[in-house]
Design an enzyme around this catalytic site. Structure first.
Site, PDB file in Angstrom:
ATOM      1  N   LYS A 229      30.482  48.820  38.568  1.00  0.00           N
ATOM      2  CA  LYS A 229      29.642  49.443  39.630  1.00  0.00           C
ATOM      3  C   LYS A 229      28.170  48.734  39.834  1.00  0.00           C
ATOM      4  CE  LYS A 229      31.299  53.902  37.981  1.00  0.00           C
ATOM      5  NZ  LYS A 229      31.932  54.374  39.204  1.00  0.00           N
ATOM      6  N   ARG A 303      42.247  58.373  35.638  1.00  0.00           N
ATOM      7  CA  ARG A 303      43.274  58.892  35.996  1.00  0.00           C
ATOM      8  C   ARG A 303      44.433  58.017  34.821  1.00  0.00           C
ATOM      9  NH1 ARG A 303      43.076  56.926  42.004  1.00  0.00           N
ATOM     10  NH2 ARG A 303      41.046  57.491  41.466  1.00  0.00           N
TER      11      ARG A 303
END
Length: 449
Positions: A229, A303
């Site tokens: 990020k 996830r």
């Protein structure tokens, strides 16, 4: 929570709630109001030097109790008693809103003041209010704690402390034992950290009662992995364990209520870090369910860990499986920071949760598990890819990914929450937040209580 509410029969100053529609008539009765700028805005407070009450609390349009929640920090410190409530306001929810408005995160500094305390409101279930506020404060404290003090080790410690307080049992699978016990995706996501990944499981309640599984994403810090990020995106990633924090807060309420369920809490706790053994874009991971997963993006890691934990939860055949996760930025783009999306194929389940959300002012919105997008999660050299190409419908495709692992559940709900208030609003101070869990508690209490 003994200091949250004023004593029922103790000395307390009185306060009157003033909806904006009643301001003009009030001016005629209390002349001092005419010499002030008081406009009865939500949470606006006016202390009276003399009069029938000691203070006025503005309620604006009086839509609900959270309109006055900021009074906890607007009124002077001390004990207060509300004169009466507007019509249709629930006493318990009013008590909760005022207490939530007085929250402050105190781990690293002493706040400049204490919140005003409110005596029990006539008709309020003060015990229920106290346990809900305690659960919300636990959630907020966990989310607000920086990653240096809230990595998987500390998150496990928080779960153990909660379990000990309620007589629950805890088991933890840590580090390379995740591989031998078949949690390969939890291991892959967390193996690059110096703080070992783990699956935390808590069990509580009578095994004869309906089994409820709560799965919370516990990514204690998310660098994005090798798909790193930027600085702005990484700034708030201490809150990426907000799903775990919400699940623990909800579990604390359920256990304190002694709700007749067999509670199963599962938290895959990891740090998505960067080192020489970090998982890579293009890697294909095995999963506990047996599906292979190609890594389209290492920043879609939540996830992955949830998938192994959901598979584990399904193996115990729960009556209801709920997962909560700070999963996608797409959810915030769709609904902003205040309304939380959720997913389920069960219409009756959805109706019940939405009704509860409205009753307790915990905003939720059902999103579609759109079957037309399901193929977007197919892998080229694997069963699945963890990140659909194109950037469309990011929250929906993440939910569809998780559904592949939840198909064995009798009933399943997925909450893509934010767990954060970017700025303060009444009853919701800036910082970590419980989102969706108050509605879920109200629903579970009606379903099983």
């Amino acid at each position: 929570m003994t200091d949250t509410f004023a004593p029922e029969n103790g000395d307390a100053r009185t306060a009157r709630i003033v909806p904006a529609a009643e301001l003009e008539s009030l001016r005629a009765k209390i002349g001092h109001v005419n010499r002030t700028a008081f406009q009865a805005e939500p949470g606006e407070c006016l202390v009276l030097p003399d009069g029938p009450v000691d203070a006025l609390i503005g309620a604006g349009p009086a839509n609900g109790p959270f309109d006055i929640a900021s009074a906890a920090m607007s009124l002077p410190e001390g004990d207060w008693r509300l004169e009466a409530l507007p019509e249709d306001w629930d006493p318990t929810q009013t008590q909760i809103a005022l207490a939530l408005g007085g929250y402050a995160f105190t781990r690293y500094r002493t706040p400049p003041r204490k919140p005003a305390r409110f005596a029990p409101i006539q008709g309020a279930d003060i015990a229920d209010a106290a346990r809900i506020v305690a659960g919300a404060f636990l959630t907020r404290d966990l989310v607000n704690t920086p990653a240096a003090d809230m990595l998987p080790t500390q998150l496990e410690a928080a779960a153990r402390t909660l379990a000990e307080a309620h007589g629950a049992s805890v088991s933890v699978v840590t580090g390379d034992d995740l591989l031998t016990q078949n949690y390969p995706m939890i291991h892959a996501v967390g193996r690059a950290s110096t703080d070992a990944p783990r699956l935390i499981e808590m069990e509580w309640g009578d095994p004869a009662h309906p089994r409820v599984a709560l799965v919370g994403k516990g990514v204690c810090f998310d660098s994005g992995g090798l798909d790193v990020k930027g600085a702005t995106g990484m700034r708030l990633m201490k809150k990426d364990m907000g799903g775990a924090a919400n699940v623990l807060g909800l579990a604390s309420i359920i256990m304190d209520t002694a709700l007749p369920v067999r509670l199963h809490v599962l938290i895959p706790a990891v740090e998505n870090a960067i080192s020489g053994n970090a998982f890579r874009p293009g890697d294909v991971l095995a999963s506990r369910k047996g599906l292979s997963v190609e890594i389209g993006n290492t920043d879609a890691e939540g996830r992955l860990v949830l998938a192994d934990a959901i598979t584990r939860a399904c193996e115990s055949d729960p009556d209801l499986l709920i997962d909560m996760a700070t999963l996608t930025g797409a959810a915030r783009v769709a609904l902003g920071p205040e309304v939380m999306p959720y997913y389920t194929d069960d219409d009756a389940l959805s109706d019940g949760v939405m009704a509860a959300a409205r009753l307790v002012d915990d905003p939720l919105w059902r999103m579609p598990l759109w079957d037309g997008y399901d193929s977007w999660m197919d892998g080229e050299i694997s069963d699945l890819n963890n990140a659909a190409e194109g950037g469309f419908a990011g929250s929906i495709t993440a939910a569809l990914f998780l559904r592949r692992f939840a198909r064995d559940a009798k009933a399943w709900m997925h909450f893509d929450i934010f767990a954060w208030n970017p700025k303060s609003r009444p009853g919701h101070p800036a910082g970590g937040e419980m989102m969706g869990a108050r509605a879920l508690y109200d629903f579970l209490k009606r379903r099983y209580g």
